[in-house]
Design an enzyme around this catalytic site. Structure first.
Site, PDB file in Angstrom:
ATOM      1  N   TYR A  85      38.226  94.065 -33.274  1.00 39.37           N
ATOM      2  CA  TYR A  85      38.467  93.430 -32.129  1.00 39.37           C
ATOM      3  C   TYR A  85      37.590  93.823 -30.947  1.00 39.37           C
ATOM      4  CZ  TYR A  85      40.469  90.374 -28.532  1.00 39.37           C
ATOM      5  OH  TYR A  85      40.333  89.466 -27.597  1.00 39.37           O
ATOM      6  N   THR A 138      20.043  68.967 -22.492  1.00 40.92           N
ATOM      7  CA  THR A 138      21.067  68.236 -22.120  1.00 40.92           C
ATOM      8  C   THR A 138      22.420  69.045 -21.560  1.00 40.92           C
ATOM      9  OG1 THR A 138      21.459  68.687 -24.775  1.00 40.92           O
ATOM     10  CG2 THR A 138      20.510  66.469 -24.118  1.00 40.92           C
TER      11      THR A 138
END
Ligand SMILES: *Cc1c(COP(=O)(O)O)cnc(C)c1O
Length: 487
Positions: A85, A138
């Site tokens: 992690y 976009t």
């Protein structure tokens, strides 16, 4: 060692031909279905190529995003991924690759390019700001507007011309930049953005000289310079090809030179290195600290940023491979071949050839289809029908409907045919060109489209349309008359 890494060789006939400087080791089966089945598929997909299923597609040229072929080294690196992690070794490899390739010290990992745009926009934009740029993308525009800014496209007069031999149509007009700063005041211009290479207007590059000029104006006014590096590898190749000062400079040094102008560099990994993900990099610790805390909030811990460790490994290798001219020249070489062939057949295509894909001018191709009937939507539907090849509409369907119910007509109506890196062969490219040529000879048979289902936001993704007449049936009939039983 090759004289230069480019994929293009001169044939005995004098013709420049791109050759594949790689061999195929893993393959995926493709299907070329009969035209009757293609007609059914496009009807079921509401004449929108986004809604096609790849089982019905022969060459998928919708996008280069996440569709590039991986190298053997990328695939094998994924087996070495370090699951953790926090503090994963895979992350440090990626950080190291960004030091080496982009010359940037501080790195923030994100799950894709638009996530970088979200963090940058939230951190640096305040309501009422303006963001000058060569052209919008976009997702860039959406994030900046969401945070209260107006985007200002300050491209040169050449940028929107279909036919041109100007090598750097992606340049910023320096006078327009000065005018923007004067008009709005530098306090309302948090940064200037340059996109390498302009995705929506033909993948056109800018020059390093233009970057120098932009940097000078930005620096004089205390304005940040942000580089969208999503297609930076191909950009570096164009600099080497087209900007004489850099003819003998290595791709590695060109990349470092370009990134050296920027206060912040961000990128979308599917374009740079074939994997999902992305990143924001800087050499300025203060800027890094301002953005840092948004990463655990939106993306994930600072050593994975929403990516899997396997993707991070492959990204690190992919970034390193961006300095290899053989890798980054593959897509532009095939695009240049296709553009030059189409141009010589008289088919209206954006020149000079750019990055990402080959862009056909749908209004030039279908002059009898009014812009209100979406020529840039009709053309990919027709091309799919006659070839099984899938392109993308980049025109008024990708634009928006105004409050008075009419469409905001796009600056250009393009059919984009993406060439992801090292995916298609020359014979497939020749097939594509042949079917476009056939369609051009039969263009009078192609008609327009109208919406039957129109989502209020980003309608191009999920919108459904229908033909304004029975033109698809007529086109199929002519195809069968000309090709018989051939696919
Ligand atoms: C694709 C792209 C983005 C957005 O990246 P995603 O990974 O698709 O979110 C931003 N800028 C440019 C120039 C792009 O081509």
């Amino acid at each position: 060692m090759e004289k230069n890494g480019s994929q293009t060789v001169k044939f005995f006939s004098g013709k420049e031909i791109p050759v594949e400087l790689h061999k195929v080791r893993i393959v995926q089966k493709l299907h070329l279905k009969p035209i009757e089945e293609r007609l059914q598929a496009i009807e079921e997909g509401g004449y929108n190529t986004f809604l096609l299923n790849t089982k019905d597609i022969f060459l998928d040229m919708l996008t280069d995003s996440g569709t590039n072929a991986m190298s053997d080294n990328q695939v094998s690196s994924m087996l070495q991924a370090d699951d953790a992690y926090a503090g994963s070794q895979s992350y440090y490899k990626m950080e190291n690759a960004l030091h080496e390739v982009f010359g940037q010290k501080y790195v923030l990992p994100v799950h894709q390019g638009r996530a970088a745009e979200n963090i940058i926009s939230q951190t640096f934009i305040k309501k009422g700001d303006v963001i000058p740029m060569n052209y919008h993308f976009t997702t860039t525009k959406a994030h900046m507007e969401l945070n209260g800014a107006q985007i200002l496209e300050i491209y040169t007069d050449e940028a929107l011309k279909i036919k041109s031999n100007v090598p750097f149509k992606g340049n910023i007009d320096i006078q327009k930049l000065k005018d923007v700063i004067k008009k709005y005041g530098k306090e309302h211009v948090p940064f200037v953005r340059m996109e390498a290479s302009t995705n929506l207007i033909g993948g056109q590059p800018f020059s390093i000289q233009n970057m120098r000029d932009v940097k000078k104006v930005a620096q004089e006014n205390g304005i940040m310079f942000i580089l969208d590096a999503s297609l930076i590898g191909e950009k570096a190749y164009f600099i080497k090809q087209r900007e004489p000062e850099f003819k003998n400079t290595s791709i590695k040094d060109i990349l470092l030179t370009m990134c050296g102008f920027a206060d912040i560099v961000y990128f979308s990994s599917p374009k740079v290195s074939s994997t999902r993900g992305g990143g924001i990099c800087t050499n300025n610790k203060e800027l890094y600290m301002k953005m840092r805390d948004l990463v655990p909030l939106y993306e994930g811990f600072l050593t994975y940023g929403g990516m899997s460790v396997r993707e991070i490994e492959a990204m690190a290798v992919g970034l390193m491979e961006t300095t290899d001219e053989t890798v980054i020249s593959q897509s532009p070489s095939f695009i240049a071949y296709a553009v030059n062939e189409l141009d010589s057949l008289g088919i209206p295509v954006i020149t000079p050839p750019g990055a990402l894909g080959c862009h056909i001018d749908s209004m030039g191709f279908l002059p009898h289809v009014p812009q209100q009937e979406y020529p840039a939507g009709a053309l990919p539907a027709a091309l799919y029908l006659v070839s099984g090849c899938r392109g993308m509409e980049r025109g008024t369907i990708s634009s928006v409907r105004l409050e008075d119910g009419t469409d905001l007509l796009a600056d250009v109506e393009l059919l984009r045919l993406a060439f992801p890196r090292r995916v298609f062969t020359l014979s497939q490219t020749m097939y594509l060109i042949d079917r476009i040529n056939w369609l051009y000879h039969n263009r009078d048979l192609v008609g327009g489209l109208r919406f039957v289902e129109e989502p209020p936001v980003l309608r191009f993704f999920m919108g459904r349309l229908e033909p304004t007449s029975d033109w698809p049936q007529k086109l199929m009939k002519k195809f069968k008359a000309d090709f018989g039983d051939s696919l």
